[in-house]
Scaffold this motif. Structure first.
Motif, short mmCIF file in Angstrom:
data_model
loop_
_atom_site.label_atom_id
_atom_site.label_comp_id
_atom_site.label_asym_id
_atom_site.label_seq_id
_atom_site.Cartn_x
_atom_site.Cartn_y
_atom_site.Cartn_z
N LYS A 53 1.11 -1.16 0.23
CA LYS A 53 0.20 -0.15 -0.07
C LYS A 53 0.91 1.52 -0.19
CE LYS A 53 -3.85 -2.24 2.50
NZ LYS A 53 -4.40 -1.61 3.89
N SER A 54 2.13 0.93 -0.02
CA SER A 54 2.89 2.49 0.69
C SER A 54 3.33 3.08 -1.05
CB SER A 54 3.77 1.59 0.71
OG SER A 54 4.86 0.84 0.37
N LEU A 55 3.33 2.23 -1.64
CA LEU A 55 3.41 3.10 -3.21
C LEU A 55 2.47 3.88 -3.55
CD1 LEU A 55 6.43 2.41 -5.70
CD2 LEU A 55 4.14 0.67 -6.83
N GLY A 56 2.64 4.56 -4.55
CA GLY A 56 1.70 5.63 -5.08
C GLY A 56 1.05 5.37 -6.35
N ALA A 57 -0.08 5.74 -6.57
CA ALA A 57 -1.42 4.12 -7.01
C ALA A 57 -0.78 4.81 -8.82
CB ALA A 57 -2.51 4.90 -6.38
N ASP A 58 -0.48 5.92 -9.05
CA ASP A 58 -0.08 6.13 -10.05
C ASP A 58 1.32 5.66 -10.97
OD1 ASP A 58 -2.53 7.51 -10.49
OD2 ASP A 58 -1.20 9.89 -10.52
N LEU A 59 1.93 5.36 -9.55
CA LEU A 59 3.35 4.89 -9.90
C LEU A 59 3.28 3.31 -10.18
CD1 LEU A 59 6.74 4.57 -10.50
CD2 LEU A 59 7.09 5.26 -7.67
N ASP A 60 2.41 3.19 -8.82
CA ASP A 60 2.17 1.67 -9.39
C ASP A 60 1.69 0.85 -10.46
OD1 ASP A 60 1.77 -1.02 -8.34
OD2 ASP A 60 -0.47 -0.49 -6.62
N LYS A 61 0.65 1.67 -10.82
CA LYS A 61 -0.35 1.85 -12.32
C LYS A 61 0.96 1.62 -13.55
CE LYS A 61 -4.52 2.74 -10.63
NZ LYS A 61 -5.88 3.05 -11.04
N ALA A 62 1.95 2.60 -13.16
CA ALA A 62 2.48 2.22 -14.19
C ALA A 62 3.45 0.78 -14.68
CB ALA A 62 3.22 4.02 -14.48
N LEU A 63 3.98 1.04 -13.64
CA LEU A 63 5.24 0.01 -13.29
C LEU A 63 4.50 -1.84 -13.70
CD1 LEU A 63 8.26 -0.35 -12.23
CD2 LEU A 63 7.02 -1.43 -10.22
N GLY A 64 2.96 -1.59 -14.03
CA GLY A 64 2.54 -2.62 -13.66
C GLY A 64 2.52 -2.82 -15.26
N ARG A 65 2.42 -1.87 -15.79
CA ARG A 65 2.10 -2.08 -17.32
C ARG A 65 3.45 -2.88 -18.24
NH1 ARG A 65 -1.54 -1.45 -15.49
NH2 ARG A 65 -3.70 -0.12 -16.75
N ILE A 66 4.27 -2.71 -17.07
CA ILE A 66 5.26 -3.77 -17.84
C ILE A 66 5.30 -4.95 -18.01
CG2 ILE A 66 8.35 -4.91 -17.47
CD1 ILE A 66 8.59 -1.83 -16.06
N SER A 67 5.03 -5.89 -19.23
CA SER A 67 5.03 -6.76 -19.17
C SER A 67 6.20 -8.24 -19.39
CB SER A 67 3.49 -7.09 -20.52
OG SER A 67 4.48 -7.27 -21.77
N GLY A 68 5.91 -9.50 -19.38
CA GLY A 68 7.04 -10.34 -19.46
C GLY A 68 5.50 -12.14 -19.86
N GLY A 69 6.82 -12.67 -20.93
CA GLY A 69 5.95 -14.56 -20.62
C GLY A 69 5.29 -14.75 -19.65
N LEU A 70 4.92 -16.32 -19.39
CA LEU A 70 4.49 -16.69 -18.73
C LEU A 70 5.65 -18.06 -18.93
CD1 LEU A 70 0.97 -16.26 -18.55
CD2 LEU A 70 2.42 -15.77 -17.22
N TYR A 71 6.30 -18.65 -17.66
CA TYR A 71 7.53 -19.44 -17.78
C TYR A 71 6.90 -20.69 -16.37
CZ TYR A 71 9.76 -15.84 -21.37
OH TYR A 71 9.11 -15.28 -22.43
N TRP A 105 9.25 -12.61 -15.12
CA TRP A 105 10.26 -11.81 -15.07
C TRP A 105 11.75 -12.87 -16.09
CZ3 TRP A 105 10.07 -8.70 -9.84
CH2 TRP A 105 9.01 -8.70 -9.70
N VAL A 106 11.54 -12.54 -16.59
CA VAL A 106 12.23 -13.71 -17.13
C VAL A 106 13.00 -12.45 -19.12
CG1 VAL A 106 13.42 -15.33 -19.05
CG2 VAL A 106 11.34 -15.67 -16.98
N SER A 107 14.19 -12.50 -19.33
CA SER A 107 14.28 -11.76 -19.77
C SER A 107 15.91 -12.21 -20.98
CB SER A 107 14.77 -10.26 -20.23
OG SER A 107 15.45 -9.58 -21.27
N GLN A 108 16.14 -11.59 -22.40
CA GLN A 108 17.27 -12.23 -22.78
C GLN A 108 18.03 -11.25 -22.16
OE1 GLN A 108 17.11 -13.86 -26.61
NE2 GLN A 108 19.27 -14.32 -27.46
N ALA A 109 20.01 -12.12 -22.11
CA ALA A 109 20.69 -11.36 -21.70
C ALA A 109 21.89 -11.07 -22.62
CB ALA A 109 20.76 -10.54 -20.42
N SER A 110 22.41 -12.24 -23.19
CA SER A 110 23.09 -11.84 -24.48
C SER A 110 22.94 -12.66 -25.28
CB SER A 110 24.74 -12.27 -23.18
OG SER A 110 24.78 -13.40 -23.00
#
Length: 582
Positions: free
Chosen positions: A423-441, A458-463
């Motif tokens: 509950k400590s995160l601001g509502a706008d920032l919380d919703k904005a951060l939630g728009r970072i999507s990812g695959g399902l693994y 939270w999986v991403s190719q790195a190299s």
């Protein structure tokens, strides 16, 4: 004067991969370190992955009389005694100082006693009791208490510091007043194997030093502070001769200071769990350590109490009163009055809304669990996990179950804090951060007989060179201990429009020790890890490095094999609404 030259005594190979070597180093006047280097050991217990092997350090002090501080792991038996006899005739050793009786330091005590039955074994009362069960033979002994001294002559007067629970209940430190060297066994150590005897390269060892503290000493933070208080009564400490890893000589004050700072932070934690057991009974010590590791993964502090240690009952009442959760390891039915009084005090001081967990200790004569559990229930305590029953010698699966039980309890008692953080995160920032999507693994992993799995997005190719990717793994996930550097696992990719069944299965909360793959079709990968048959694709991977990211580890891994079942299908994608919790 400290001599920094290593004198290699020998090398033995277990096979083409595992390397065991040993060397001796004159670390101070009349003082020789015998360092057993286990270059390729990759794990201490199931939860403690090693990136850089480890060492087992033993020390020879030559006064008018001669003392050996600790021995080594039994895997070094021949190499250790070849080296020791090259330094001294074992019949000339007068004292064997036992810092504590864990097998990686006392695994050769019985062998040494067979070579010299006249040696006097010096240790705490608890250590001598443990050793009787270990060697099964009569031996000369000298029980020491805090402040006791042993005069070896030529100025080598050894003063003993009692340091219980660092990290076994029988631990003592030994301070040589002539060389101002403090022999500490596990405390201030690191699982770090290198040719360098000392801490001359702090940057190289500090990550392992901290990780070692987190795994072994963090659950005993109050005991660390008690030991530091006793250490402060000694003259200036010039060197800390540890039982594992490099000896502290160049950064003594700095690294002791870090222990103090970390431990003070642990003891100031908002939430704590009291873990009560009888040291040296059955398998209690390692079971307790596994449960404590699981609890501390959740950011909850742990206070370990040996019910046989004779703690003041008023202090015990105060401890129980400030704890959000309690865990009790069952004592023997023939427990002495001290243990019975302590256990009765814990029960009598418990209060409504605390959380309770109970485990058997496997001594073969444990008190029954359910009558005690029902008494705690009647007081209004919540049961954190089903009773852990020990019916046979514990396996790695048993210890993993204990770790998971500890994590469940830690998550339960810290739930209010977690909700507050959400509950400590601001509502706008919380919703904005939630728009970072990812695959399902789904990550699947297996180490020995222990296996686990988790849903990940939270999986991403790195190299590209090498082929590698990163995964964020929460520190309190059960699978985290199977994803240490060098561990292998499988990344299973879920398919768009065909992921709900697998997602639902791996999203559910599993009981401690439960089989994550029950009812799920799998096939073994090259490394034995389960591949999910219904996954769109899979990749076999190896962990190369880990980065601490607060409440998660960023795990970087390389890929060495993989396959797609349907080249035309797409990966399932996960969209979140908020960004500060799953």
């Amino acid at each position: 004067m400290v001599l920094l030259t290593d004198q290699t005594q020998g090398t033995v190979k277990l096979n083409s991969v595992k390397r065991l070597t040993i060397n001796t180093v004159e670390i101070a006047e009349d003082t020789t370190a015998i360092r057993s280097l286990d270059w390729d050991r990759d794990r201490f217990d199931i939860e403690f992955g090693l990136q850089n092997g480890t060492t087992y350090n033993s020390f020879l002090i030559r006064g008018e009389q001669i003392a050996l501080v600790d021995t080594s792991h039994e895997k070094f038996r021949q190499l250790y005694f070849d080296t020791l006899t090259g330094l001294i005739n074992p019949l000339e050793i007068n004292y064997l100082i036992i810092s504590h009786t864990e097998p990686d330091h006392s695994g050769l005590v019985k062998d040494l006693l067979s070579k010299n039955p006249e040696i006097t074994v010096v240790g705490s009362k608890v250590a001598i009791q443990f050793l009787e069960d270990l060697v099964h033979q009569a031996f000369k002994r000298q029980i020491v208490k805090n402040g006791d001294r042993l005069n070896l002559g030529n100025g080598h007067e050894i003063e003993f510091v009692i340091a219980p629970n660092l990290h076994w209940p029988d631990t003592i430190f030994s301070f040589d007043h002539k060389t101002q060297t403090l022999f500490t066994c596990d405390a201030f150590g690191a699982h770090y194997c290198s040719d360098s005897t000392f801490d001359d390269d702090l940057a190289a060892i500090e990550a392992d030093f901290h990780y070692y503290y987190d795994c072994l000493m963090g659950p005993n933070a109050r005991s660390v502070l008690s030991a530091l208080k006793r250490m402060a009564e000694l003259p200036k400490i010039k060197m800390v001769a540890t039982g594992h890893g490099p000896l502290l000589y160049h950064n003594v004050e700095e690294l002791i200071g870090r222990y103090r700072s970390w431990s003070q932070g642990q003891t100031k934690a908002e939430t704590a769990v009291g873990l009560f057991y009888v040291g040296g009974y059955g398998y209690s010590d390692r079971l307790v350590q596994a449960i404590a590791n699981g609890i501390t993964k959740t950011g909850v502090a742990v206070e370990l109490v040996d019910l046989a240690a004779g703690q003041e009952l008023q202090e015990l009442r105060e401890l129980v009163g400030r704890c959000a959760g309690l865990v009790v390891g069952m004592p023997p039915t023939s427990a002495n009055p001290t243990i019975q009084a302590a256990l009765s005090t814990v029960l009598g001081s418990a209060k409504e809304k605390q959380t309770i967990g109970i485990f058997e200790t496997g001594g073969g004569n444990d008190e029954p669990t359910y009558p005690l559990l029902n008494q705690f229930r009647a007081l209004g305590l919540n049961v954190a996990f089903p009773v852990i029953e020990i019916r046979e010698t514990p396996t790695e699966n048993t210890y993993k179950k204990c770790e998971e039980a500890g994590t469940d309890l830690g998550q339960w008692v810290s739930r209010d804090r977690s909700i507050k953080a959400m509950k400590s995160l601001g509502a706008d920032l919380d919703k904005a951060l939630g728009r970072i999507s990812g695959g399902l693994y789904i990550i699947t992993a297996k180490k020995g007989d222990v296996s686990s799995a988790m849903l990940a997005s939270w999986v991403s190719q790195a190299s590209f060179k090498p082929l590698g990717f990163s995964i964020a793994v929460a520190k309190d996930r059960a699978i985290e201990s199977l994803m240490q550097v060098g561990d292998r696992f499988v990344l299973n990719v879920l398919e768009e429009d065909n992921y709900q069944k697998l997602m639902k299965h791996f999203l559910k909360r599993f009981a401690p020790g439960a089989d994550r793959f029950e009812g799920v079709k799998t096939q073994p990968a090259q490394n034995g890890t389960p591949i999910l048959t219904e996954a769109l694709a899979y990749m076999e991977c190896e962990v190369m490095s880990r980065m601490d990211c607060g409440d998660h580890w960023a795990v970087y891994s390389t890929v060495y094999a993989g396959r797609v079942s349907n080249p035309e299908a797409l990966t399932a994608v996960h969209h979140r609404k908020v960004g500060n919790h799953y």
